[in-house]
Design an enzyme around this catalytic site. Structure first.
Site, PDB file in Angstrom:
ATOM      1  N   GLY A 289       0.840  -1.203   0.000  1.00  0.00           N
ATOM      2  CA  GLY A 289       0.000   0.000   0.000  1.00  0.00           C
ATOM      3  C   GLY A 289       0.862   1.234   0.000  1.00  0.00           C
ATOM      4  O   GLY A 289       2.071   1.158   0.250  1.00  0.00           O
TER       5      GLY A 289
ATOM      6  N   CYS B  19       5.285  -6.099   1.482  1.00  0.00           N
ATOM      7  CA  CYS B  19       5.620  -4.675   1.394  1.00  0.00           C
ATOM      8  C   CYS B  19       4.981  -3.895   2.559  1.00  0.00           C
ATOM      9  O   CYS B  19       5.338  -4.122   3.696  1.00  0.00           O
ATOM     10  CB  CYS B  19       5.217  -4.137   0.028  1.00  0.00           C
ATOM     11  SG  CYS B  19       6.041  -2.593  -0.352  1.00  0.00           S
ATOM     12  N   TYR B  20       4.024  -3.033   2.299  1.00  0.00           N
ATOM     13  CA  TYR B  20       3.411  -2.317   3.425  1.00  0.00           C
ATOM     14  C   TYR B  20       2.847  -3.306   4.449  1.00  0.00           C
ATOM     15  O   TYR B  20       2.889  -3.072   5.662  1.00  0.00           O
ATOM     16  CB  TYR B  20       2.291  -1.384   2.939  1.00  0.00           C
ATOM     17  CG  TYR B  20       1.641  -0.634   4.087  1.00  0.00           C
ATOM     18  CD1 TYR B  20       2.225   0.498   4.619  1.00  0.00           C
ATOM     19  CD2 TYR B  20       0.460  -1.114   4.675  1.00  0.00           C
ATOM     20  CE1 TYR B  20       1.672   1.153   5.708  1.00  0.00           C
ATOM     21  CE2 TYR B  20      -0.105  -0.465   5.769  1.00  0.00           C
ATOM     22  CZ  TYR B  20       0.496   0.671   6.271  1.00  0.00           C
ATOM     23  OH  TYR B  20      -0.052   1.313   7.346  1.00  0.00           O
TER      24      TYR B  20
ATOM     25  N   HIS C 137       7.632  -7.853  -3.929  1.00  0.00           N
ATOM     26  CA  HIS C 137       6.297  -8.272  -4.378  1.00  0.00           C
ATOM     27  C   HIS C 137       6.321  -9.641  -5.071  1.00  0.00           C
ATOM     28  O   HIS C 137       6.663  -9.722  -6.247  1.00  0.00           O
ATOM     29  CB  HIS C 137       5.727  -7.230  -5.340  1.00  0.00           C
ATOM     30  CG  HIS C 137       5.378  -5.953  -4.664  1.00  0.00           C
ATOM     31  ND1 HIS C 137       4.144  -5.735  -4.101  1.00  0.00           N
ATOM     32  CD2 HIS C 137       6.099  -4.845  -4.432  1.00  0.00           C
ATOM     33  CE1 HIS C 137       4.129  -4.534  -3.551  1.00  0.00           C
ATOM     34  NE2 HIS C 137       5.296  -3.970  -3.733  1.00  0.00           N
TER      35      HIS C 137
ATOM     36  N   GLU D 289       3.823 -11.264  -6.027  1.00  0.00           N
ATOM     37  CA  GLU D 289       2.670 -11.396  -6.927  1.00  0.00           C
ATOM     38  C   GLU D 289       2.932 -10.909  -8.344  1.00  0.00           C
ATOM     39  O   GLU D 289       2.168 -11.201  -9.252  1.00  0.00           O
ATOM     40  CB  GLU D 289       1.451 -10.674  -6.335  1.00  0.00           C
ATOM     41  CG  GLU D 289       1.529  -9.150  -6.276  1.00  0.00           C
ATOM     42  CD  GLU D 289       2.282  -8.593  -5.050  1.00  0.00           C
ATOM     43  OE1 GLU D 289       3.134  -9.316  -4.503  1.00  0.00           O
ATOM     44  OE2 GLU D 289       2.025  -7.440  -4.675  1.00  0.00           O
TER      45      GLU D 289
ATOM     46  N   ASP E 278     -18.744 -11.026 -20.686  1.00  0.00           N
ATOM     47  CA  ASP E 278     -19.344 -11.303 -19.385  1.00  0.00           C
ATOM     48  C   ASP E 278     -20.804 -11.747 -19.500  1.00  0.00           C
ATOM     49  O   ASP E 278     -21.202 -12.753 -18.909  1.00  0.00           O
ATOM     50  CB  ASP E 278     -19.233 -10.080 -18.460  1.00  0.00           C
ATOM     51  CG  ASP E 278     -17.787  -9.650 -18.296  1.00  0.00           C
ATOM     52  OD1 ASP E 278     -16.906 -10.485 -18.547  1.00  0.00           O
ATOM     53  OD2 ASP E 278     -17.549  -8.491 -17.928  1.00  0.00           O
TER      54      ASP E 278
ATOM     55  N   LYS F  58     -11.627 -11.697 -14.676  1.00  0.00           N
ATOM     56  CA  LYS F  58     -11.877 -11.785 -16.122  1.00  0.00           C
ATOM     57  C   LYS F  58     -11.276 -13.059 -16.747  1.00  0.00           C
ATOM     58  O   LYS F  58     -11.925 -13.725 -17.554  1.00  0.00           O
ATOM     59  CB  LYS F  58     -11.264 -10.550 -16.806  1.00  0.00           C
ATOM     60  CG  LYS F  58     -11.708 -10.355 -18.232  1.00  0.00           C
ATOM     61  CD  LYS F  58     -13.043  -9.684 -18.254  1.00  0.00           C
ATOM     62  CE  LYS F  58     -13.553  -9.436 -19.657  1.00  0.00           C
ATOM     63  NZ  LYS F  58     -14.793  -8.633 -19.612  1.00  0.00           N
TER      64      LYS F  58
END
Ligand code: XMP
Length: 515
Positions: free
Chosen positions: A53, A80-81, A171, A173, A229, A371
């Protein structure tokens, strides 16, 4: 099903954490960091991830993880944060106000922590990671030891193995951290003990059972737009409660070439879905006549859609449910933390804007899916890949790709030019390398020469962009030979267009659509 809770502290990468966890076949949900203890307990996670963040832990009123996160007796991973707040909340120290460290870094994995054991890019436990931070942990909380480090960040990772608390300054991710996937997999599978249960066949079985239970024997209507969608939602509902489903497909006169026919053939033809095809193109075009302001056009298209849809829905008095193709990022966006703000650049029109005067209950069968999961589901349900991996198409359709006043003549020319561009992109393999590509109609005439004659005809612009999130985008560097071919074909095959230009503007400062 075992699940991971991700508390969002506002990093631009938070959604990626949830996606990576799901790619590891473990269900995860993202919630604002200020989720209450009762909500967390009700969610019953097998592990919690604290995201990155933008804040500094020592600012006034900085976001903190709810205390119960460290009291539930389940594994926690701070990123991280998330690492800094973990350290600060558990009695460690954080150094603030440093120069931002941003980009690739090499770190050395040092201990024998189950989070990193045996994972390396280079021999000896060296890892290539992606850093993006200003502050860093400078003192370990009690019970923690260092699990990786480098010169500028001596505590790049820490762990309290007894309490199963882990934290990484970088990170895992993002794909730039090459072994990030392996680290997250370690956390969710080995440390949290989650089984690989989040798979498409499993999801379909659960979703079908859930929809049947929710809907009972009542009837459902769904606005089918031809987009990914609503198409996938229709296919899933057809599987679950086929005979009780009616789709309403509104042709607003602003669709792509042959789109209405293709949608009808796919759904009514191949899948046997009941589709009510409403040709409202004349109504839309007459309402748009004389209007050139982009926002006014959007509002008219949105309003007319609601009218047409409502008229149709009222003719189905037995319908009790309105199904919508809401997906997980929409849910996250509208939930947001109390501290998040949004800024509207363009007022987007989607089927979501239907008024509640219809008195229908809302059914959102895709609201848990990202998605890419929606696409995977679509393929698993038998929709053609080509349809499921189609570029996004805006709700107002060609209405925002015809600059200024919309006329049928312009829409007809644009449809044909656009079909040629897409055709050539597919043939050359560039369709999948671009995120969105289309033709824009410019209501400008320019002089040309064809054969022996002078022409004075319309101009179109080609737009093709590459983007991850559609918030920022680069124009696609299409090969000149491909651009030449598209231009030749459009000018030769579409009488009325004698000039083709290529849009080389990035977003920002331009937007992807021209209106
Ligand atoms: P812009 O033009 O803002 O577009 O860079 C970003 C993405 O959003 C799509 N877009 C829309 N989608 N209704 C939609 O459903 C709209 O009114 C709308 N306007 C833009 C655009 O196609 C791109 O993918």
């Amino acid at each position: 099903m075992e699940k991971i809770l991700i508390l969002d502290f506002g990093s631009q990468y938070t959604q990626l954490i949830a996606r990576r966890v799901r790619e590891a076949q473990v269900y995860s949900e993202l919630h604002p960091w200020d989720m209450t203890e009762a909500e967390i307990r009700a969610f019953n996670p097998s592990g919690i991830v604290l995201s990155g963040g933008p804040n500094s832990v020592y600012e006034d009123e900085t976001p903190k993880a709810p205390d119960c996160v460290f009291e539930l007796g389940i594994p926690v991973l701070g990123i991280c944060y998330g690492m800094q707040t973990m350290a600060a909340q558990l009695g460690g120290a954080v150094e603030t106000g440093h120069v931002r460290e941003f980009g690739y870094a090499e770190i050395q994995s040092c201990g024998d922590s189950p989070l990193l054991r045996g994972i390396e890019d280079k021999e000896g436990g060296v890892l290539d990671v992606w850093m993006s931070h200003g502050d860093k942990v400078s003192g370990l909380p009690e019970g923690f030891h260092v699990i990786c480090s480098n010169e500028s960040t001596p505590i790049a990772g820490m762990a309290d193995e007894n309490r199963h608390f882990y934290a990484l300054q970088f990170h895992p991710e993002v794909t730039h951290t090459h072994q990030g996937k392996a680290m997250l997999s370690r956390f969710v599978h080995d440390i949290c003990g989650c089984a690989r249960e989040w798979t498409m066949p499993h999801y379909i079985d659960e979703a079908v059972a859930h929809i049947r239970e929710q809907v009972g024997d009542e009837e459902v209507i769904l606005g089918l737009s031809g987009g990914v969608d609503s198409s996938v939602a229709a296919a899933l509902l057809q599987r679950a409660i086929g005979a009780q489903l009616t789709c309403i497909f509104v042709d607003n006169g602003l669709l792509r070439l042959n789109e209405a026919e293709q949608v009808m053939e796919m759904f009514a033809g191949n899948l046997g879905v009941k589709v009510d095809h409403v040709d409202a193109s004349e109504k839309f075009l007459s309402e748009l006549a004389g209007v050139s302001d982009p926002e006014a056009k959007r509002k008219i298209i949105g309003r007319e859609f609601v009218h047409v849809f409502q008229d149709e829905a009222e003719r189905m008095p037995n319908a009790k449910w309105l199904a919508q193709g809401t997906i997980y990022p929409d849910v996250i966006e509208s939930a947001g933390s109390k501290t998040k703000k949004a800024h509207t650049i363009k007022s987007h029109h989607n089927v979501g804007g239907l008024p509640d005067t219809l008195h229908l209950k809302l059914l959102e069968p895709l609201r848990d899916l990202f998605k890419d999961e929606v696409r995977e589901l679509g393929v698993a349900l038998g929709l053609p890949r080509e349809m499921v991996y189609r570029h996004p198409f805006p709700g107002p359709g060609l209405g925002v790709r015809i600059l200024g006043e919309v006329k049928k003549e312009y829409a007809d020319l644009l449809r044909r030019a656009d079909a040629i561009f897409i055709d050539e992109l597919r043939a050359s393999g560039w369709y999948d390398k671009t995120s969105q590509a289309f033709v824009v109609f410019l209501p400008v005439k320019s002089v040309g020469v064809m054969g022996d004659g002078r022409t004075y005809e319309w101009v179109v612009a080609l737009r093709a962009v590459e983007t991850q999130d559609f918030m920022t985008a680069h124009w696609a560097e299409l090969p000149h030979a491909l651009l030449a071919k598209v231009s030749n074909r459009i000018i030769n095959e579409v009488r009325g267009i004698n000039r083709v230009v290529y849009d080389v503007s990035g977003k920002p400062p331009a937007t992807i659509e021209w209106e």
